[in-house]
Design a protein around this motif. Structure first.
Motif, short mmCIF file in Angstrom:
data_model
loop_
_atom_site.label_atom_id
_atom_site.label_comp_id
_atom_site.label_asym_id
_atom_site.label_seq_id
_atom_site.Cartn_x
_atom_site.Cartn_y
_atom_site.Cartn_z
N ARG A 1 0.84 -1.21 0.00
CA ARG A 1 0.00 0.00 0.00
C ARG A 1 0.87 1.26 0.00
O ARG A 1 0.60 2.22 -0.73
N VAL A 2 1.92 1.25 0.81
CA VAL A 2 2.79 2.43 0.88
C VAL A 2 3.53 2.63 -0.45
O VAL A 2 3.62 3.76 -0.95
N ARG A 3 4.04 1.54 -1.03
CA ARG A 3 4.72 1.66 -2.33
C ARG A 3 3.77 2.24 -3.38
O ARG A 3 4.15 3.11 -4.17
N GLU A 4 2.54 1.74 -3.39
CA GLU A 4 1.55 2.22 -4.36
C GLU A 4 1.25 3.70 -4.16
O GLU A 4 1.19 4.47 -5.13
N GLN A 5 1.10 4.11 -2.90
CA GLN A 5 0.77 5.51 -2.65
C GLN A 5 1.93 6.44 -2.98
O GLN A 5 1.71 7.55 -3.49
N ALA B 1 3.72 10.38 -9.29
CA ALA B 1 3.13 10.48 -10.63
C ALA B 1 2.14 11.64 -10.71
O ALA B 1 2.09 12.36 -11.72
N THR B 2 1.37 11.84 -9.65
CA THR B 2 0.42 12.95 -9.61
C THR B 2 1.14 14.29 -9.69
O THR B 2 0.74 15.18 -10.45
N LEU B 3 2.21 14.42 -8.92
CA LEU B 3 2.95 15.69 -8.93
C LEU B 3 3.67 15.88 -10.26
O LEU B 3 3.75 17.01 -10.77
N ALA B 4 4.18 14.80 -10.85
CA ALA B 4 4.85 14.91 -12.16
C ALA B 4 3.86 15.37 -13.22
O ALA B 4 4.17 16.21 -14.06
#
Length: 264
Positions: free
Chosen positions: A245-249, A255-258
């Motif tokens: 879960r932590v890796r995914e987040q 990716a969201t910030l990029a």
């Protein structure tokens, strides 16, 4: 007739930008629940603050009290302290943060403030100052204790303040293993070694479930400065599920910030 353990609250999670503390993702982030050994983020923060306020030094030698060793149950994590031995205060911080030594947390509290109770007052004072609205500390180590509670949001905000005020903590939390005398143990943060991950703290109790406050620093396309994210997950059912879960987040957060940088 055997009694069952109280049902654990659904998983809580949050990802924030460490610098701005802007929320990128959240899920049940304000659910009040036991934070397990993520408590030690505040134990460390309060210790740093105490040393700065009093002019003391991490080089101080601590004589380990028998009570701080014997108070740690057989199923709790420890750094292998022995009653009567002398240990540098800085070494206790390492044992507390790398292998989650509950004996180290108790020894730090006793050395700096004379008792766990007095140090808890310091921890709770800092919690109020940092605006941790859902947090009350009743243990310096994070063992299951009545009225000891926090939330994923509060733990993420605390982690952000710890990194901002005492970035040197990362030189400790990035270490993969720790040894003291005959004791040796690996850091239970399996994300160390992933891209940019250099901390911060794992935790587990039956009441809290599997918990992790992780941080990673990565570059983003078109952005000169590295970006650091903090992800907190509380109450996972297994170590593997928590880590996934932590890796995914973290991946989704970067990716969201990029994507935001590219669109801008």
């Amino acid at each position: 007739m055997p009694t069952s353990s109280p049902a654990r609250a659904p998983l809580s999670a949050i990802t924030i930008d460490a610098a701005s503390r802007a929320v990128i993702h959240q899920h049940n982030a304000d659910t009040v629940r036991p934070p397990a050994s993520l408590t030690k983020l505040m134990t460390a923060y309060a210790a740093y603050a105490c040393i700065a306020e009093t002019g003391r030094s991490w080089d101080e030698t601590v004589t380990i009290a028998g009570d701080d060793v014997h108070a740690v149950a057989a199923d709790e994590t420890r750094m292998g302290l022995l009653p009567g031995e002398t240990v540098p205060l800085a070494r206790l911080l390492e044992g507390m943060m790398i292998v989650s030594g509950n004996d180290a947390a108790l020894a730090i509290a006793r050395h700096l403030d004379g008792s766990q109770g007095a140090f808890l007052q310091r921890m709770n004072r800092h919690a109020r100052q940092l605006g941790l609205r859902d947090t009350r500390f009743a243990s310096v180590s994070g063992i299951t204790t009545p009225h000891h509670a926090s939330s994923a949001r509060d733990m993420a905000v605390l982690a952000a303040h710890l990194l901002a005020d005492h970035p040197q903590i990362l030189a400790i939390t990035a270490q993969r293993a720790f040894a003291h005398g005959r004791f040796s143990r690996t850091n239970q943060n399996a994300l160390l070694g992933d891209e940019g991950v250099d901390g911060l703290k794992t935790g587990y109790t039956q009441a809290a479930g599997f918990c992790l406050a992780a941080t990673a620093c990565r570059g983003l396309p078109g952005q000169a400065q590295l970006v650091r994210l903090i992800t907190v997950v509380l109450g996972s059912d297994s170590r593997q599920a928590r880590d996934a879960r932590v890796r995914e987040q973290l991946a989704t957060g970067f990716a969201t910030l990029a994507g935001a940088v590219i669109e801008a």
